[in-house]
Design an enzyme around this catalytic site. Structure first.
Site, PDB file in Angstrom:
ATOM      1  N   LYS A 170      -5.346  96.031  59.812  1.00  0.00           N
ATOM      2  CA  LYS A 170      -6.814  95.930  59.712  1.00  0.00           C
ATOM      3  C   LYS A 170      -7.155  94.476  60.050  1.00  0.00           C
ATOM      4  O   LYS A 170      -7.027  93.581  59.230  1.00  0.00           O
ATOM      5  CB  LYS A 170      -7.265  96.276  58.292  1.00  0.00           C
ATOM      6  CG  LYS A 170      -8.722  96.761  58.176  1.00  0.00           C
ATOM      7  CD  LYS A 170      -9.769  95.812  58.713  1.00  0.00           C
ATOM      8  CE  LYS A 170     -10.127  94.721  57.730  1.00  0.00           C
ATOM      9  NZ  LYS A 170     -11.155  93.766  58.302  1.00  0.00           N
ATOM     10  N   GLY A 201     -12.625  97.467  61.189  1.00  0.00           N
ATOM     11  CA  GLY A 201     -13.614  97.802  60.173  1.00  0.00           C
ATOM     12  C   GLY A 201     -13.895  96.642  59.254  1.00  0.00           C
ATOM     13  O   GLY A 201     -13.298  95.572  59.374  1.00  0.00           O
ATOM     14  N   GLY A 203     -13.916  94.534  55.807  1.00  0.00           N
ATOM     15  CA  GLY A 203     -12.916  94.324  54.769  1.00  0.00           C
ATOM     16  C   GLY A 203     -13.181  95.133  53.517  1.00  0.00           C
ATOM     17  O   GLY A 203     -12.288  95.780  52.974  1.00  0.00           O
ATOM     18  N   GLY A 207     -10.628  97.631  54.768  1.00  0.00           N
ATOM     19  CA  GLY A 207      -9.574  96.812  54.164  1.00  0.00           C
ATOM     20  C   GLY A 207      -9.270  97.270  52.747  1.00  0.00           C
ATOM     21  O   GLY A 207      -8.114  97.426  52.353  1.00  0.00           O
ATOM     22  N   GLU A 245      -1.188  85.009  51.827  1.00  0.00           N
ATOM     23  CA  GLU A 245      -1.274  83.695  52.466  1.00  0.00           C
ATOM     24  C   GLU A 245      -2.730  83.282  52.390  1.00  0.00           C
ATOM     25  O   GLU A 245      -3.583  83.874  53.056  1.00  0.00           O
ATOM     26  CB  GLU A 245      -0.831  83.776  53.939  1.00  0.00           C
ATOM     27  CG  GLU A 245       0.634  84.092  54.132  1.00  0.00           C
ATOM     28  CD  GLU A 245       1.555  82.922  53.800  1.00  0.00           C
ATOM     29  OE1 GLU A 245       1.059  81.790  53.627  1.00  0.00           O
ATOM     30  OE2 GLU A 245       2.758  83.155  53.684  1.00  0.00           O
ATOM     31  N   CYS A 279      -5.812  77.159  58.033  1.00  0.00           N
ATOM     32  CA  CYS A 279      -5.566  77.149  56.585  1.00  0.00           C
ATOM     33  C   CYS A 279      -4.685  75.980  56.185  1.00  0.00           C
ATOM     34  O   CYS A 279      -4.815  75.467  55.078  1.00  0.00           O
ATOM     35  CB  CYS A 279      -4.942  78.461  56.161  1.00  0.00           C
ATOM     36  SG  CYS A 279      -3.517  78.895  57.149  1.00  0.00           S
ATOM     37  N   GLU A 377     -11.943  74.363  50.029  1.00  0.00           N
ATOM     38  CA  GLU A 377     -11.610  74.522  51.428  1.00  0.00           C
ATOM     39  C   GLU A 377     -12.890  74.675  52.233  1.00  0.00           C
ATOM     40  O   GLU A 377     -13.703  75.558  51.959  1.00  0.00           O
ATOM     41  CB  GLU A 377     -10.736  75.762  51.595  1.00  0.00           C
ATOM     42  CG  GLU A 377     -10.267  75.939  52.996  1.00  0.00           C
ATOM     43  CD  GLU A 377      -9.289  77.092  53.108  1.00  0.00           C
ATOM     44  OE1 GLU A 377      -9.637  78.202  52.688  1.00  0.00           O
ATOM     45  OE2 GLU A 377      -8.192  76.859  53.631  1.00  0.00           O
TER      46      GLU A 377
HETATM   47  P1  NAP Z   1     -11.358  86.843  54.105  1.00  0.00           P
HETATM   48  O1  NAP Z   1     -12.789  87.091  53.960  1.00  0.00           O
HETATM   49  O2  NAP Z   1     -10.522  86.750  52.882  1.00  0.00           O
HETATM   50  O3  NAP Z   1     -10.819  87.999  55.073  1.00  0.00           O
HETATM   51  C1  NAP Z   1      -9.499  88.174  55.443  1.00  0.00           C
HETATM   52  C2  NAP Z   1      -9.265  89.627  55.783  1.00  0.00           C
HETATM   53  O4  NAP Z   1      -9.431  90.437  54.625  1.00  0.00           O
HETATM   54  C3  NAP Z   1     -10.265  90.176  56.809  1.00  0.00           C
HETATM   55  O5  NAP Z   1      -9.632  91.137  57.605  1.00  0.00           O
HETATM   56  C4  NAP Z   1     -11.300  90.822  55.909  1.00  0.00           C
HETATM   57  O6  NAP Z   1     -12.100  91.763  56.572  1.00  0.00           O
HETATM   58  C5  NAP Z   1     -10.431  91.431  54.861  1.00  0.00           C
HETATM   59  N1  NAP Z   1     -11.103  91.748  53.593  1.00  0.00           N
HETATM   60  C6  NAP Z   1     -12.243  91.214  53.094  1.00  0.00           C
HETATM   61  N2  NAP Z   1     -12.532  91.787  51.907  1.00  0.00           N
HETATM   62  C7  NAP Z   1     -11.561  92.703  51.658  1.00  0.00           C
HETATM   63  C8  NAP Z   1     -11.295  93.620  50.587  1.00  0.00           C
HETATM   64  N3  NAP Z   1     -12.099  93.733  49.523  1.00  0.00           N
HETATM   65  N4  NAP Z   1     -10.202  94.402  50.662  1.00  0.00           N
HETATM   66  C9  NAP Z   1      -9.373  94.313  51.713  1.00  0.00           C
HETATM   67  N5  NAP Z   1      -9.573  93.486  52.755  1.00  0.00           N
HETATM   68  C10 NAP Z   1     -10.643  92.672  52.729  1.00  0.00           C
HETATM   69  O7  NAP Z   1     -11.035  85.518  54.874  1.00  0.00           O
HETATM   70  P2  NAP Z   1     -11.649  85.038  56.263  1.00  0.00           P
HETATM   71  O8  NAP Z   1     -13.000  84.528  55.983  1.00  0.00           O
HETATM   72  O9  NAP Z   1     -11.470  86.076  57.291  1.00  0.00           O
HETATM   73  O10 NAP Z   1     -10.640  83.833  56.632  1.00  0.00           O
HETATM   74  C11 NAP Z   1     -10.807  82.533  56.161  1.00  0.00           C
HETATM   75  C12 NAP Z   1      -9.935  82.264  54.945  1.00  0.00           C
HETATM   76  O11 NAP Z   1      -8.582  82.667  55.162  1.00  0.00           O
HETATM   77  C13 NAP Z   1      -9.826  80.815  54.614  1.00  0.00           C
HETATM   78  O12 NAP Z   1     -10.022  80.644  53.231  1.00  0.00           O
HETATM   79  C14 NAP Z   1      -8.414  80.414  55.012  1.00  0.00           C
HETATM   80  O13 NAP Z   1      -7.828  79.374  54.315  1.00  0.00           O
HETATM   81  C15 NAP Z   1      -7.651  81.644  54.806  1.00  0.00           C
HETATM   82  N6  NAP Z   1      -6.500  81.690  55.704  1.00  0.00           N
HETATM   83  C16 NAP Z   1      -5.256  81.477  55.198  1.00  0.00           C
HETATM   84  C17 NAP Z   1      -4.152  81.486  56.020  1.00  0.00           C
HETATM   85  C18 NAP Z   1      -2.771  81.268  55.489  1.00  0.00           C
HETATM   86  O14 NAP Z   1      -1.815  81.504  56.194  1.00  0.00           O
HETATM   87  N7  NAP Z   1      -2.599  80.829  54.272  1.00  0.00           N
HETATM   88  C19 NAP Z   1      -4.310  81.730  57.365  1.00  0.00           C
HETATM   89  C20 NAP Z   1      -5.581  81.947  57.857  1.00  0.00           C
HETATM   90  C21 NAP Z   1      -6.673  81.934  57.015  1.00  0.00           C
HETATM   91  P3  NAP Z   1     -13.514  91.288  57.206  1.00  0.00           P
HETATM   92  O15 NAP Z   1     -13.175  90.436  58.355  1.00  0.00           O
HETATM   93  O16 NAP Z   1     -14.164  92.539  57.611  1.00  0.00           O
HETATM   94  O17 NAP Z   1     -14.238  90.564  56.113  1.00  0.00           O
END
Ligand code: NAP
Ligand code: MG
Length: 470
Positions: A170, A201, A203, A207, A245, A279, A377
């Site tokens: 996803k 789709g 999240g 997700g 992660e 990140c 962050e």
């Molecule tokens: P996010 O909102 O947490 O989303 C990550 C993924 O999870 C997306 O595919 C999202 O779908 C999905 N998601 C959201 N809510 C969910 C739920 N309730 N159940 C299951 N899946 C769900 O993060 P983002 O805004 O895309 O990315 C930025 C963040 O990721 C930053 O905080 C960054 O530090 C972190 N990050 C960490 C790493 C690492 O390796 N540690 C790498 C990259 C990014 P949608 O896109 O549809 O919301």
């Protein structure tokens, strides 16, 4: 741009169960470039079903044959590398050169490395009178973010396939087009139907349904700490294994005696790359009081070389951030930094371009560890420079966040830098600019996550042991 009006499930592109779509926006000009289906629970159910059906056959496929499939996937992606890079430019806004090299070539190379690892990994070991078998953990849910869309997909899919797992991906709703391309490559590589499935789709709908699905054995999530916490709780409740992660607030520690020019330039580059949406970015630069003003001035001058512009144009080094929401969030943090008394040296909240989700490369000095911009962050092109008085102070500041993903240490000798790195509460540290290593374990301490990705450690996340006593 070309997009599938379908999900990749069981080796075929199938229409989604519901009619809703997600508009994919080019963040450089705010135009809609494509629409993809917004998957719902029935799509997830079909995808997990396909993955479950494919699991016994794939798990029983000899590792060398799985490695050959990974090699074919590598070749399929390499053939379409230019198209993948252009897609990442369009849906994420990454500058073209960065999109080609870091966002495309690096993950394709990682696929080749995983193919080698799959072929070489000893899937059994002997411990006294036991033979320990390393068996696939089962069906994997891979939930990925938008910031390094292809790398994040490959970083989960390649080790899962190497281990003998099947999976449902996803991808982030902001970057579904590169994920669809990935699905096409899996199809072109001749992977057996159901081994890889892609459900686009939201999240909180697709997700969530995937993370909760009882047909999923392991959840691998990369994204924000808030969503990660929720997914960890879901997995814990269902007694599934999980890898998280999450975010970071990494320290780049410049010790007295380091090559200040090199350390500052590398530190600025680390944060400005990908518009700060990394990140593991070194968003906090720690400099000794004696060199502090010199470092701030060097950073200010270095920042001048980071030209903001159309990511598709040559010479652009900083593109937009991914979305309006992200832009507003980053600007909010910049305003907060000013409010809390940090010194704005460059950039600020003013948009550098009239259209597109652009944020000016921003430099803050006189940042102290109690400020919001030193703790949270930001995920944008914003660098904070913090002052320390002595080594103890530097250790205290470096470790004073809830995160622990990455870091850098610069010193006159490797020995001195390594001694400092041993005192940092973090999963990874680059010593005097040591190069990124995709075979070394990657993952966070504290609230930066649970589990490790990359190389052998990444592979182990998708294996479970069975001990046979002989
Ligand atoms: P996010 O909102 O947490 O989303 C990550 C993924 O999870 C997306 O595919 C999202 O779908 C999905 N998601 C959201 N809510 C969910 C739920 N309730 N159940 C299951 N899946 C769900 O993060 P983002 O805004 O895309 O990315 C930025 C963040 O990721 C930053 O905080 C960054 O530090 C972190 N990050 C960490 C790493 C690492 O390796 N540690 C790498 C990259 C990014 P949608 O896109 O549809 O919301
Ligand atoms: Mg977008």
């Amino acid at each position: 741009m070309k997009a599938h009006d379908a999900m990749y499930i069981g080796g075929q592109w199938r229409p989604a169960a519901a009619a809703d779509t997600i508009a994919v926006v080019n963040p450089a000009d705010e135009r809609i470039i494509a629409e993809v289906p917004a998957g719902t629970a029935p799509d997830v159910d079909a995808a997990v079903g396909a993955a479950r059906e494919a699991l016994p056959g794939w798990a029983a496929t000899p590792p060398a044959a799985r490695a050959a499939f990974l090699g074919a996937l590598h070749d399929a992606m390499a053939r379409r590398g230019e198209e993948i890079a252009r897609t990442v430019v369009a849906e994420l806004g990454a500058p073209a050169r960065f999109a080609r090299q870091v966002q495309t070539r690096a993950p394709i190379a990682a696929l080749a490395a995983y193919a080698e690892l799959a072929a070489a990994h000893p899937f059994e070991e002997r411990i006294a009178n036991s033979t320990v078998l390393h068996e696939p953990v089962g069906v994997v849910a891979a939930i990925t973010p938008w910031n390094y869309p292809v790398s994040m997909i490959v970083g989960k899919v390649a080790p899962a396939l190497a281990a003998g797992c099947t999976l449902v991906l996803k991808p982030a709703e902001d970057t579904p087009l590169s994920a669809q391309l990935f699905g096409e490559c899996a199809q072109a590589a001749g992977l057996p139907p159901g081994v890889v499935n892609v459900v686009t789709g939201h999240g909180r709908v697709a997700g969530e349904a995937l993370a909760r699905h009882e047909g999923v054995d392991h959840v691998s999530f990369t994204g924000s700490t808030s969503v990660g916490r929720h997914i960890g709780a879901l997995a814990g409740g269902a007694v599934k294994s999980v890898s998280l992660e999450l975010g970071g607030k990494s320290a780049n520690v410049i010790l007295p005696g380091a090559d200040l020019g090199r350390a500052v330039a590398a530190g600025v580059g680390h944060v400005m790359a990908n518009s700060g949406q990394t990140c593991y970015a070194w968003t906090r630069m720690l400099v000794h009081a004696a060199h502090y003003e010199e470092a701030v001035e060097l950073a200010r001058r270095e920042l001048g070389a980071y030209r903001v512009g159309d990511p598709a144009a040559d010479g652009t080094r900083v593109g937009p951030v991914v979305s309006a929401r992200q832009r507003d969030r980053v600007r909010g943090y910049i305003a907060r930094g000013v409010e809390e008394g940090a010194r704005l040296v460059a950039g600020g909240t003013e948009p550098p371009r009239p259209t597109g989700y652009f944020v000016a490369p921003t430099l803050f000095a006189d940042v102290t560890t109690d400020m919001t911009i030193a703790q949270e962050e930001i995920f944008g092109p914003v660098l904070s420079v913090l002052r320390y008085e002595d080594e103890e102070d530097a250790v205290r500041i470096a470790n004073d966040t809830v995160y622990g993903l990455h870091g850098g240490v610069w010193a006159s000798t490797e020995k001195e830098a390594v001694a400092f790195a041993r005192r940092m509460d973090t999963g990874r540290v680059d010593i005097n600019g040591g190069a990124f290593n995709t075979l070394a374990p990657f993952g966070g301490w504290k609230q930066s996550g649970v589990g490790r990705e990359m190389g052998t450690y990444g592979l182990r996340a998708y294996l479970q042991t069975k001990s046979l006593q002989l």
